[in-house]
Structure formats: structure tokens, C-alpha cells
Motif scaffolding. Sequence first.
Motif, mmCIF file in Angstrom:
data_model
loop_
_atom_site.group_PDB
_atom_site.id
_atom_site.type_symbol
_atom_site.label_atom_id
_atom_site.label_comp_id
_atom_site.label_asym_id
_atom_site.label_seq_id
_atom_site.Cartn_x
_atom_site.Cartn_y
_atom_site.Cartn_z
ATOM 1 N N PRO A 190 3.814 6.178 -7.474
ATOM 2 C CA PRO A 190 2.401 6.434 -7.384
ATOM 3 C C PRO A 190 1.609 5.441 -8.232
ATOM 4 O O PRO A 190 0.483 5.058 -8.215
ATOM 5 C CB PRO A 190 2.193 7.716 -7.830
ATOM 6 C CG PRO A 190 3.439 8.429 -7.861
ATOM 7 C CD PRO A 190 4.562 7.645 -7.723
ATOM 8 N N ASP A 191 2.681 4.937 -9.245
ATOM 9 C CA ASP A 191 1.997 3.962 -10.134
ATOM 10 C C ASP A 191 2.062 2.414 -9.666
ATOM 11 O O ASP A 191 1.653 1.577 -10.204
ATOM 12 C CB ASP A 191 2.582 3.866 -11.523
ATOM 13 C CG ASP A 191 3.999 3.995 -11.567
ATOM 14 O OD1 ASP A 191 4.563 3.630 -10.407
ATOM 15 O OD2 ASP A 191 4.679 3.921 -12.555
ATOM 16 N N ARG A 192 2.540 2.472 -8.274
ATOM 17 C CA ARG A 192 2.573 1.084 -7.720
ATOM 18 C C ARG A 192 1.854 1.011 -6.370
ATOM 19 O O ARG A 192 0.954 0.111 -6.164
ATOM 20 C CB ARG A 192 3.870 0.386 -7.585
ATOM 21 C CG ARG A 192 4.229 0.051 -9.109
ATOM 22 C CD ARG A 192 5.665 -0.897 -8.963
ATOM 23 N NE ARG A 192 6.739 -0.113 -8.632
ATOM 24 C CZ ARG A 192 7.992 -0.534 -8.394
ATOM 25 N NH1 ARG A 192 8.010 -1.763 -8.073
ATOM 26 N NH2 ARG A 192 8.759 0.321 -7.969
ATOM 27 N N GLY A 193 2.202 2.015 -5.533
ATOM 28 C CA GLY A 193 1.558 2.043 -4.185
ATOM 29 C C GLY A 193 0.118 2.506 -4.244
ATOM 30 O O GLY A 193 -0.004 3.850 -4.741
ATOM 31 N N VAL A 194 -0.950 1.915 -3.473
ATOM 32 C CA VAL A 194 -2.168 2.326 -3.766
ATOM 33 C C VAL A 194 -2.349 3.750 -3.150
ATOM 34 O O VAL A 194 -3.102 4.619 -3.614
ATOM 35 C CB VAL A 194 -3.132 1.280 -3.556
ATOM 36 C CG1 VAL A 194 -3.123 1.116 -1.893
ATOM 37 C CG2 VAL A 194 -4.582 1.566 -4.087
ATOM 38 N N ALA A 227 -1.020 6.307 -5.080
ATOM 39 C CA ALA A 227 -1.854 6.523 -6.504
ATOM 40 C C ALA A 227 -3.146 7.476 -6.014
ATOM 41 O O ALA A 227 -3.530 8.146 -6.830
ATOM 42 C CB ALA A 227 -2.188 5.105 -6.877
ATOM 43 N N THR A 262 3.478 -1.516 -13.373
ATOM 44 C CA THR A 262 2.250 -1.003 -13.122
ATOM 45 C C THR A 262 1.556 -1.424 -11.916
ATOM 46 O O THR A 262 1.823 -2.292 -11.371
ATOM 47 C CB THR A 262 1.359 -1.156 -14.375
ATOM 48 O OG1 THR A 262 0.935 -2.392 -14.496
ATOM 49 C CG2 THR A 262 1.607 -0.496 -15.793
ATOM 50 N N GLY A 263 0.472 -0.523 -11.482
ATOM 51 C CA GLY A 263 -0.057 -0.792 -10.180
ATOM 52 C C GLY A 263 -0.930 -1.905 -10.408
ATOM 53 O O GLY A 263 -1.433 -2.126 -11.652
ATOM 54 N N VAL A 272 0.771 -1.379 0.038
ATOM 55 C CA VAL A 272 0.056 -0.020 0.137
ATOM 56 C C VAL A 272 0.840 1.235 0.041
ATOM 57 O O VAL A 272 0.519 2.154 -0.713
ATOM 58 C CB VAL A 272 -0.897 0.137 1.359
ATOM 59 C CG1 VAL A 272 -1.546 1.445 1.425
ATOM 60 C CG2 VAL A 272 -1.955 -1.180 1.190
ATOM 61 N N GLU A 328 4.054 1.693 -1.051
ATOM 62 C CA GLU A 328 4.763 2.097 -2.049
ATOM 63 C C GLU A 328 5.051 3.276 -2.439
ATOM 64 O O GLU A 328 3.948 3.909 -2.746
ATOM 65 C CB GLU A 328 4.753 0.899 -3.164
ATOM 66 C CG GLU A 328 5.473 -0.393 -2.966
ATOM 67 C CD GLU A 328 5.816 -1.189 -4.132
ATOM 68 O OE1 GLU A 328 6.790 -0.657 -4.817
ATOM 69 O OE2 GLU A 328 5.607 -2.232 -4.388
ATOM 70 N N TRP A 338 -4.149 -2.496 -9.629
ATOM 71 C CA TRP A 338 -5.452 -1.971 -10.072
ATOM 72 C C TRP A 338 -5.649 -1.808 -11.717
ATOM 73 O O TRP A 338 -6.783 -1.823 -12.034
ATOM 74 C CB TRP A 338 -5.923 -0.548 -9.230
ATOM 75 C CG TRP A 338 -4.873 0.412 -9.438
ATOM 76 C CD1 TRP A 338 -4.934 1.376 -10.430
ATOM 77 C CD2 TRP A 338 -3.676 0.908 -8.700
ATOM 78 N NE1 TRP A 338 -4.091 2.263 -10.401
ATOM 79 C CE2 TRP A 338 -3.131 1.728 -9.413
ATOM 80 C CE3 TRP A 338 -3.163 0.040 -7.705
ATOM 81 C CZ2 TRP A 338 -2.092 2.563 -8.745
ATOM 82 C CZ3 TRP A 338 -2.116 0.735 -7.119
ATOM 83 C CH2 TRP A 338 -1.392 1.946 -7.567
#
Lengths: 542, 292
Positions: free
Chosen positions: A238-242, A245, B59-60, A233, A235, B62
Motif C-alpha cells: 500500500p505504500d507503493r501501489g496507488v 494506497a 515509498t509511493g 497502480v 502494486e 505521491w
Amino acid sequence: MTERLDGPRAPRGGGDAARGSSPGPDDAAGSPAGPREESPSPADAGTTAGTAATGTTGDAAETTGAGADGDVHPALADVTPATSADPAERMAPAVEPEIATAGPAAPGVVRGPSRLGPSPTLAILFLLPGVVLLGAMVIYPIIYSIFRSLYDSTGDTFVGLENYGAIFSDSGTLTTIRNNLIWVVVAPAMVTVIGLIFAVLTERIRWATAFKLIVFMPMAVSLMASGVIFRLVYEQAPDRGVANAVITSVQGVFGSHNGFPDARPRENDQAPVAAQQGTVVTKQPAQPGKAVLIPLVGVKPADLATASAAKAAPQAGPGELAGTVWVDFTQGGGGRLNEVDATEKALEGLTVEAVQNGEVKATATTGADGTFRLSGLSAGDYVVRLPQSNFEAAFGGVSWLGPTLITPAIIGAFIWVWAGFSMVLIAAGLSAIPRDALEAARIDGATEWQVFRKITVPLLSPVLLVVFVTMIINTLKVFDLVFVIAPGSVQPQANVIALEMWRVAFGGGNNQGLGSALAIFLLILVLPFMIINIRRFRRDNQ
Amino acid sequence: MTTSTIAGAPRRGVLSRVTDRIGGGVIQALMVLIGVFWLVPTLGLFVVSIREEAANNSTGWWTAFTKPAEFTLKSYGDLLATGFTSSFWNTVAITVPATILVIGIAAMAAYAFAWMDFPGRDPLFLVVVGLLVVPIQIALIPIAKLYGALGIFGSIAGVVLFHVAFGLPFAIFLLRNFFVGIPASLLEAARMDGASEWRIFSTVVFPLAKPAIASLGIFQFLWVWNDLLVALVFADSDNQPMTKALQSQMRQFGTNIDILAPGAFLSLIIPLVLFFAFQRYFVQGMMAGSVK
């Protein structure tokens, strides 16, 4: 809280009148026990009269409780009385069959069910395995640790209270104590308040059971797995940790742009600085008063479009380290290696740290001309370091797992785990509050907020206290979450007593004297709550 | 709740009814949001565990819902190939005996506390209540030494024994409080008939206490299954449970998420199933033992 099962019964059954009113065949069973109960019963009658209105209230509540509740509730209703005190006593007790049959008949005497036969010798046999284990593995270790804490790391030399002195003088352990303090001040209150809010809100929705299950679920998950979950969560990218993000999608694109992801030192022996695990550090230790040069290369010309010329470091005062961070590269050639030339560009806005023995002693940010000044340093050797954050791409998201936010981040995970516990306990307490009191207040024109403030919260206060105290104990003992979520490099900043104890004694420190002292320190912190528990238990059983 | 308020207060005007309706909608939405908030972290772990490694690195998780091609069970296959299964069985080998032993030993002690008379009974029980909150850190060093002397340091037996000892205060507390609620008449009758204490305990009290034992069992099971600290100290690498095996992978977090995510998810599957199956007993145990 204490007695899940006899809690509600004690007041009802304890007084002779109440027991008399309990119908049916069990009466006969009650009488032989009678004489035994005579002594505690006057006191019981007193408290019963004071708190529970009538002997029948309990039974009435029992039926409503059983009828109204959904899936989770019976269980909750069953147990709430345990959470003790006034509202609890009017609450619905056990709903499941076994307990329900046992219910009205229970003598409710905690101290002395009838003793016909068994000899004390037999009792000792029954107790033996448990008492031996508790004695050998819980009591004896406490005594052993007290003595062990007075000896040095190897256990050969008596050092008195030196280990305890070390706890309060070492800056590392002081950080752990400070962190534990933050935990104790912040986490229990937040968990309790959030639990209260959730509990109140669940009364307003039809899918309360589903909601409770969802929020409650993390309690079944190991803290280890929760740690992995929250590492994901939190991380940073921003493109990996929610978490990041969500923040970036809410805020849109960040404007600030300080990172120089490609900047690096030259890789040759003459370069005064070198790359080390994502950071840049000086090769030679620097002493206060000296100038520090940090030449970097590899920055894209586009990133330097607005940069001003670098300046040589200003004279550093006593207790200061001053220097310059700049791009040691003159476009079109020329310029001297590892020296600040007028044609070379400064790197602005970078974080610079003075590090001694792995600890950051001072930090500064470079100015427009690339210079920085680290002050407040005592004499000694320092490594000047550009932390990793300088080299992460701009727009990097919040550094949850960095040294500054790590404790709040872990507290966030803690709340995720424990909010369900708090909510379920408080919801059970809520369902025990007599509805007619709330209705009466509403009919008298009280607003929902007034009802909540003046009636609900005061009636809930015993439950709230139980949740709060339980959470304090949990925060004092917090170990897994910190150990798992904090990355190795940030663990000194996130450290807590329970973790420090493990590190000192087992995780490489191998200092059992200090480890024992820390364990005893932890025990002393828990001691007041141990006493509260014992007192509450005795009071509930009087 | 809301409806009963309205029904109970007929004097309220249309306006307040409308605001109630709107407020209800806001609360519904808020609760949905909170529920999602609570689910997303675990969901994230699950999705990461069934995604290709390369996709996770770029990538994420989601975004995976739009690209189902990325889903794969490869991580689980790889994980099982690394010997993670042995740590799974270690977890089972630690948890099952630790749970059964605690129930048995605590039930006997609780029976004595509840239904037998012996000198010093009440003070002794207060000691048990006091021990409820003792941090396990206090015992790590002394027990490590003790185990060293006994030659069981690093073994599964040592880990089990430690969990049993530290599970006992809660277990005795919980069961004793249940036992005192059992009707005295049942015991009286049995004693009159000349049944031995052991017989009363095993054929009258123990079967009656099933709900309490279920609560205790589920609680102790989860506690031992999810433990990290005890395993960290007392289990060597051959006997390590899943939590410790996962912890040893944490250092390279990021590069080995393809091991960590499925591992963490496998470790929480059984607790979750048990939790949903027995949640009502779980809640009871938690309530009864919230001093812990």
C-alpha cells in the motif's frame, strides 16, 4: 458507423427530390449521374421518408452543429452519422471546409458514380498492390491455418480435429476460454455503460472538451505502456501501489493479521520443506493419504503470543493430504527436529496448496492447531506449497495481481483504455438527438430519468450497439494487457485465447498445429461480428 | 444545457432550480473526480520515471511532491545508455514506412472501388469489409513460415509489410467511403478534359481527401507505433521496437522499474503529442473505423 462521410448524405442525396433541393452549381453535376441512380433511388426514398423527417432537416442541423460545438465536437458531429440509423440521419454532417463544400453536391450514390471512361484493366492496376498484399498476407494465411490446424505440432502427421479436441480438453486452455467468457460478458457491457454515463454527464459541464480529452487520452498510449502503468497502480504494497494506497487510506488500518513475514524453513538437508521463490514447498512429492510436515522457524515470539500448541496431522482419508504447519522450535531448548512436539506452537490461518505440474489442485487453510486437510485429490504426486501470500507482512493490501483478482484487475485497465472511445462515440450520438424532443418531454413534466430512459436511450441504441459490438471484438482479441499486466506466475490464471495462441506457437510451446487451431477458433468467434458488419454495410448502402 | 432547461421551463419552481444548482455542483465534483481518476495512472508513471530509484523502492510516488530533492533525470540517462535509443529508431523505421505505404496503396485501391467500374467490384469490397475484424493471430504462423522462405524473418521490412497488409482493410474502407463523397462533377470535368485516371487520382482526388488521409495516417501511425504482438513475433532483437524492448524487461518488474518507467514514458510521448495535435482527425478515424 460505416460511412463517416456519405452516411449522412446518402439519405439526403439519394432520393431524387432531396438532390433536387440541393442548391447551386452542383445541380448540373448531379444530372449526368442521374440515370445511374435511378434504380436504387426508390428504395432510398422509402428509407429516407421513414427516418429523416424532411429534406432540409440535415441542413438545419448542420448549422446548429457547427455553431454549438466546441473543439472536439465538430469532428464528432462530422462522424456520428456514420454510427448509422435514425438519429444519425438528422445529425450535423461534416463541418470542416473541405467536406462541407463537398457535402451538398455529393451525389450520395454509393453504388454507381458515373463511369465515363476508365477500363476495367486500369482498375485492376489500381487495385493490384492492395489485392496482392491482402491475398498473400491475410486471405492465404486463413486458408493455410485451416489446413495447418489439422496437422500435429511438426506439421508432418495429419491428426484431423485432434488439435481442436485438445483445446476443449486441456484444463489450461479451458481456463483461457473461461477467462475470455468472463471478458466478453463483463467488459463490453461495462465499457458501454460507463461511456454512456460519461457522455451524459459531459453535457452538464462547461469543460466537457477537457474532460473528453483526459478520458480519451489512454487510447493513444500503447497497451504495453498501459500495462506498465497498471503494474504500478496495482502494486500490492500500500505504500507503493496507488490502488491499495487509496483503499487503505479510505478503510483505515486493516485489523486482520495473518502473515508471518519472517517464517522460513530450516536450511539443512533434513528439513522436509524448502524455500522457493518466496514460497515454501515440500522437497519430496507427497501422495494422497500421507501426512505432510511443514516445520518453519524464524517467527517472532510476539507473533506467537496467542498461538495454540501444534498437533500432529490427523489421519488423511483417501484423496486427501493432511498435515501440520508449525514452528519447529521449543523455547528454552529441547524438542525434536522436524517432529511436532507438544511444546511447539501452531501457525494458524496459512494458505496451503497442493500443486501438480505447476497447477494448484486444492487449497486449504490451517486451523488453530496448525493442521490442514487438502481434499478432492486424485492419485499421483503432489507438491505441497505455502504460497507467497503467507509470508507477506500483514496489512499487505489487496493482491490485485494475485491469481483470484487478476482478470478483474486487467478488465479495470481495459476499461481505463476504452472508456474514452465509448464516451466519444456515444456523445456524438447524443448531440444528434433532436433537442426539441427532449424539451417537449420535459415541458410535459417528464423527469430527467424518464427522459433518459424513454427517449435518450432508445434513440441512442444504434450507437450503443456499435460500441458494444466493437468492444466484444476487442475483448475477444485482448492480448497485450493480459500479457503485460499479469506477472509470469499468474499468467496461467489470467490467460486468454489470443495470448494462449502466441504462447503455444511462439512463446516456448512451438506447437504450430495447436496454435493454428487456436487462431481458427478465434476467427470463428469473431465471425458473427464480421457478418454483422457486412450486413450493416450492405443495409446502409442499399 | 442546464441553463437552457431552466429558461425553457419557466413554470418550474424555485425548489427545482435550487436542486438543479446542487445537482450541478455534485456533477461537477464527480466529473473532477473521474478526471483525476483517469489521469493519476499516467501521472504516476511519469513521477516514478523522474524519481530516484531508492525513493521508488521505499515509498509511493505521491509522496515525492513533498520531497522535490528526490527528482532526478538519472533514470532517463541510464536508459539511453543501455541502447534504448536504437529501439526508438527501430520504432520510427517501422512506423513511418508502414504508415506511408498503407496510405498510398489503400488510396489507389479505394479510388478504384469508388470511381472505377470493374466486374465484381461490390463483392470484392464486401470482402474488404469482412477482413476488417480478422484477428492478426490467424496470420502469425503462416507469415512466419513465408518470411522464413523469403529470408526476411526478423527484419524491419517483414514487420512493416505485416502492418501494411493488416492496415489495408481499414484504410481502404475509410478512404473509399470518403472518395465516394467527392463531387462527381470534379471527376467528370477532369475526364472530359482528357486527364488520365492517374492524373485525376493524384491531382484531384488525393488532395481533396486530405482530412480523410490525416485521419487514416494518425490512426495507422498510432496502431503501428503501439503494436507489441507483431514485433514480438517478427522482429529479432536487433530490429525490435520499443514495445518489445520494454516487454523483455517486464520479467524483472520491480527491480528494474528505473528502466521500465522512463522507457514506457518515452514510448508514449510521441503518440500523446500527435494525439493532442491531431485529436480531431484521430476521432474521425476512430469513428469511421469503429468496426475495427
